[in-house]
Design an enzyme around this catalytic site. Structure first.
Site, short mmCIF file in Angstrom:
data_model
loop_
_atom_site.label_atom_id
_atom_site.label_comp_id
_atom_site.label_asym_id
_atom_site.label_seq_id
_atom_site.Cartn_x
_atom_site.Cartn_y
_atom_site.Cartn_z
N LYS A 64 -13.00 -10.35 24.00
CA LYS A 64 -11.82 -10.61 23.71
C LYS A 64 -10.59 -9.79 24.50
CE LYS A 64 -8.88 -9.46 19.95
NZ LYS A 64 -8.02 -10.13 18.21
N MET A 89 -3.64 -18.35 15.00
CA MET A 89 -4.48 -17.91 14.02
C MET A 89 -6.02 -17.41 14.82
SD MET A 89 -3.62 -19.46 11.68
CE MET A 89 -2.76 -20.98 10.91
N HIS A 108 4.57 -15.61 8.77
CA HIS A 108 3.28 -15.55 7.88
C HIS A 108 3.45 -16.77 6.31
CE1 HIS A 108 -0.26 -15.01 5.83
NE2 HIS A 108 -0.37 -14.55 4.54
C1 GAR Z 1 2.62 -21.67 9.68
O1 GAR Z 1 3.08 -22.36 8.41
C2 GAR Z 1 2.68 -20.54 9.54
O2 GAR Z 1 3.60 -20.03 9.04
C3 GAR Z 1 0.85 -20.09 9.77
O3 GAR Z 1 1.00 -20.90 10.17
C4 GAR Z 1 1.70 -22.58 10.28
C5 GAR Z 1 1.77 -23.06 11.30
O4 GAR Z 1 2.66 -24.80 11.41
N1 GAR Z 1 0.67 -19.23 9.55
C6 GAR Z 1 0.07 -18.12 9.49
O5 GAR Z 1 -1.21 -18.68 8.28
C7 GAR Z 1 -0.59 -16.93 10.10
N2 GAR Z 1 -1.34 -15.84 9.86
P1 GAR Z 1 2.53 -24.99 12.67
O6 GAR Z 1 1.64 -25.01 13.54
O7 GAR Z 1 3.05 -26.55 12.30
O8 GAR Z 1 4.13 -24.19 13.25
#
Ligand code: GAR
Length: 197
Positions: A64, A89, A108
């Site tokens: 990492k 992610m 989030h």
């Molecule tokens: C979003 O809803 C964000 O809040 C979530 O991933 C999605 C990405 O959507 N993030 C998480 O769950 C972080 N733990 P996008 O790629 O269309 O912006």
């Protein structure tokens, strides 16, 4: 100085942020996308929006730390001051955090501290809670644990499905996140480490 967005997926928040920044003529521009997934749709969005990007596959690095050191070289090359996580992610490790503490924000899809992690929308839906929402927070070493900057609630109605809830949450995200980042780069929000009891 400028902003880098980190994303792993569809990139709808990335696009909303870039479009808002352009409309508002931010003096700190979004000048870089860092993506860790070769097939992510966000890469096509970056092409269309004409934002430079690096797709860096963590699986090609021994650790990492080695992966994050590579990311850091790109951030330094582009003189990045702020890191905006938008569906990235992956936990930010100490290599990046040591250089950017207080300069990294995340969005989030729940009202933290409820439902941290990767499946917040599904977990809120199945719990089932009546109210969930969106949280924007600074990033620290934990998973979705950093100091909260802004939250907005979304109600879950009986007729909602996971997909309709996701759509409602994303609508809020696309409106809320650019506004918070705008305030941040204007120096209107201060970072303070969260007190741990
Ligand atoms: C979003 O809803 C964000 O809040 C979530 O991933 C999605 C990405 O959507 N993030 C998480 O769950 C972080 N733990 P996008 O790629 O269309 O912006």
């Amino acid at each position: 100085m400028s902003i880098a967005v980190f994303a792993s997926g569809s990139g709808s928040n990335f696009q909303a942020m870039v479009e808002y920044a352009r409309r508002q003529q931010w003096s700190t521009p979004i000048s870089l996308l860092i993506c860790d997934q070769p097939k992510a749709k966000v890469l096509q969005r970056a092409e269309r929006l004409d934002i430079p990007y690096h797709m860096i596959d963590p699986r090609r690095f021994a650790s990492k730390r080695a992966y994050e050191e590579k990311v850091l070289t790109y951030l330094e090359q582009s003189r990045i001051e702020w890191i905006v996580l938008a569906g990235y992610m992956r936990l930010i490790g100490s290599t990046i955090l040591n250089k950017y503490e207080g300069k990294i924000v995340n969005i989030h899809p729940s009202l933290l501290p409820a439902f941290p992690g990767l499946h917040a929308i599904e977990q809120a839906f199945h719990y089932p809670v009546k109210v969930s929402g969106v949280t924007v927070h600074f990033v620290d070493e934990g998973m979705d644990t950093g100091p909260i900057i802004a939250q907005e609630a979304v109600t879950i109605e009986d007729q909602d499905t996971i997909e309709s809830l996701r759509a409602k949450i994303q609508q809020v995200e696309h409106r809320l996140y650019p506004k918070v980042v705008d305030q941040l780069i204007q120096g209107k929000i201060q970072y303070r480490r969260r007190r741990v009891e």
